[in-house]
Structure formats: structure tokens, C-alpha cells
Design a protein around this motif. Structure first.
Motif, short mmCIF file in Angstrom:
data_model
loop_
_atom_site.label_atom_id
_atom_site.label_comp_id
_atom_site.label_asym_id
_atom_site.label_seq_id
_atom_site.Cartn_x
_atom_site.Cartn_y
_atom_site.Cartn_z
N ASN A 36 -7.81 -14.52 17.87
CA ASN A 36 -7.21 -16.09 17.09
C ASN A 36 -7.44 -16.26 15.72
O ASN A 36 -7.25 -17.39 15.07
N VAL A 37 -8.22 -15.25 14.51
CA VAL A 37 -8.12 -14.95 13.56
C VAL A 37 -6.85 -14.46 13.61
O VAL A 37 -6.20 -13.46 12.86
N HIS A 38 -6.00 -15.08 12.28
CA HIS A 38 -5.65 -15.25 11.38
C HIS A 38 -5.46 -14.46 10.26
O HIS A 38 -6.99 -14.37 9.85
N LEU A 39 -4.61 -13.43 10.40
CA LEU A 39 -5.28 -11.79 9.38
C LEU A 39 -4.07 -11.91 7.69
O LEU A 39 -2.56 -11.88 8.28
N VAL A 40 -5.09 -12.20 7.23
CA VAL A 40 -3.97 -11.71 5.97
C VAL A 40 -4.86 -10.67 4.58
O VAL A 40 -5.75 -9.79 4.76
N VAL A 41 -4.14 -9.74 4.54
CA VAL A 41 -4.46 -8.02 4.00
C VAL A 41 -3.45 -7.74 2.35
O VAL A 41 -2.47 -8.66 2.08
N THR A 42 -4.43 -7.50 1.02
CA THR A 42 -4.15 -7.71 0.16
C THR A 42 -4.46 -6.52 -0.16
O THR A 42 -5.57 -6.21 0.56
N SER A 43 -3.21 -5.61 -1.30
CA SER A 43 -3.23 -5.13 -2.05
C SER A 43 -2.87 -4.15 -3.28
O SER A 43 -2.02 -5.43 -3.59
N GLY A 44 -3.68 -3.85 -4.25
CA GLY A 44 -2.62 -3.61 -5.77
C GLY A 44 -1.48 -2.58 -5.71
O GLY A 44 -1.20 -2.43 -6.50
N GLY A 45 -2.18 -1.37 -4.62
CA GLY A 45 -1.36 -0.35 -4.52
C GLY A 45 -1.50 0.76 -3.62
O GLY A 45 -1.60 1.59 -3.30
N MET A 46 -1.48 -0.27 -2.53
CA MET A 46 -1.60 0.88 -0.94
C MET A 46 -0.58 0.26 -1.08
O MET A 46 -0.52 -0.21 1.68
N GLY A 47 0.41 -0.76 -1.23
CA GLY A 47 1.73 -1.46 0.05
C GLY A 47 2.04 -0.77 0.83
O GLY A 47 2.84 -0.45 1.89
N HIS A 48 2.57 1.26 0.65
CA HIS A 48 2.89 1.89 1.80
C HIS A 48 2.03 2.44 2.76
O HIS A 48 2.89 2.18 3.62
#
Length: 195
Positions: free
Chosen positions: A146-158
Motif C-alpha cells: 500500500n506504500v506509494h513508491l517514488v524512486v529518483t536518481s541523477g545517474g542510474m536511469g539505466h
């Protein structure tokens, strides 16, 4: 406002922080008159949420107010102290309370302690410790669906393909508006679906 009695006690050292305020703080009386008003569904759910969030804040401050819902938290997991503090400061202006830490291991301990209260996980991919943000998102997806997941990165988009299907990826530098939209999805979308 930081209160020492609300800081999670964890086995690993770190800057975990808990705040009890946001835009709803001190406004319950203002919103109370609008709760029974004939408003569009999205506005009515926001008014109710703001009223309830203020009730949670006042309860924690000891004035006896009782909320019908548990607190809603956003957990920020970021190993860069400057980015973490910026993110916390931004999210303190939403209807969510904020917890913050630097590692996935510390985040898991916090999530175990506050499992029913966390609405959203906001994590960077690169973290302190042995697990990274993708590992954390995958573990959260399995243990706390039930936890909404938001993941961010400046250089690991691959590595986006490794994220759980329901996770949202925001590349750095992210815009505050994009983060606020994710808060909206984490908090308001389930309530609207029930109407």
C-alpha cells in the motif's frame, strides 16, 4: 517543528527526523465548516484530508484532539544530506508528515515501526549501506504493497527496468511539482477511488 520524543530510536546511527506539521497545521477550525459543504469530490476529499491531518498534529501536541485516521507519513531516503534536507523541507509543506534517513537498512527499520502510517516512500537509488534504492523499492513492494513508491536518481536511469512495476521514477533534478503530484497520488487517489 522537531520533537525529541518523536524521533525513531534505531540501531543504526543516522539523521532520521520526524516532523508534525505541514499546510494543515492549525487550520482544523477553518476546514471544519467545509466538511459538510457540497463540494466537488476532489475538493471535498482534500478538505477532509487537511482537517484530519491537523487533528493528528494537535493530538501529537497533546491537546486531546482525536483523529479518525492514522497519521500519514512520507519516508525520504537519501544519502546526500543537502538533498535530503531540501526534500524534507519541501515535503513538510504538504499534508504528509516526514521521516528521513540515509540508508535502506534504516528505512526498513522505520517502515517496520510505522508500517500502517507510511503513505509514500521517496528514495534515491544510490544510498549509504549495502542495499540501494532499487532493493528498497523491491522489498517495500513485497512487504508493504500500500506504500506509494517514488524512486529518483541523477545517474542510474539505466536501472529503471529493475524497479517494481508500480514504482514511479523521477530523474534528478526533479521538479517540486512532480513530487507534489506523487504526494497527491499517494494520499488522495485511494480516497477518491472509495467514493
Amino acid at each position: 517543528m522537531r520533537r525529541a520524543d518523536q524521533t525513531p530510536q534505531l540501531s543504526s546511527p543516522g539523521p532520521a527526523r520526524f516532523t508534525v506539521h505541514g499546510v494543515a497545521d492549525g487550520l482544523a477550525d477553518s476546514y471544519a465548516g467545509l466538511i459538510d459543504a457540497d463540494l466537488p469530490d476532489d475538493i471535498a476529499s482534500l478538505v477532509l484530508l487537511l482537517h484530519q491531518r491537523d487533528a493528528v498534529s494537535r493530538k501529537r501536541q497533546g491537546d486531546g484532539t482525536v483523529s479518525s485516521l492514522p497519521s500519514k507519513l512520507v519516508l525520504v531516503v537519501e544519502d546526500d544530506p543537502t538533498v535530503r534536507e531540501l526534500t524534507v523541507a519541501m515535503l513538510e509543506e504538504t499534508v504528509l508528515d516526514v521521516l528521513a534517513c540515509a540508508s535502506a537498512e534504516e528505512a526498513i527499520a522505520i517502515m517496520r515501526q510505522h508500517a500502517d502510517e507510511i503513505a509514500m516512500l521517496f528514495t534515491d537509488i544510490q544510498l549509504a549501506g549495502t542495499l540501494d534504492g532499487i532493493d528498497l523499492a523491491s522489498l517495500t513492494d513485497a512487504a508493504w504493497p500500500n506504500v506509494h513508491l517514488v524512486v529518483t536518481s541523477g545517474g542510474m536511469g539505466h536501472r529503471i527496468a529493475e524497479l517494481p512495476d508500480r514504482a514511479v521514477f523521477l530523474g534528478k533534478p526533479w521538479r517540486a511539482l512532480d513530487v507534489f503530484r506523487q504526494v497527491d497520488r499517494a494520499v488522495r487517489a485511494p480516497a477518491l477511488a472509495d467514493r
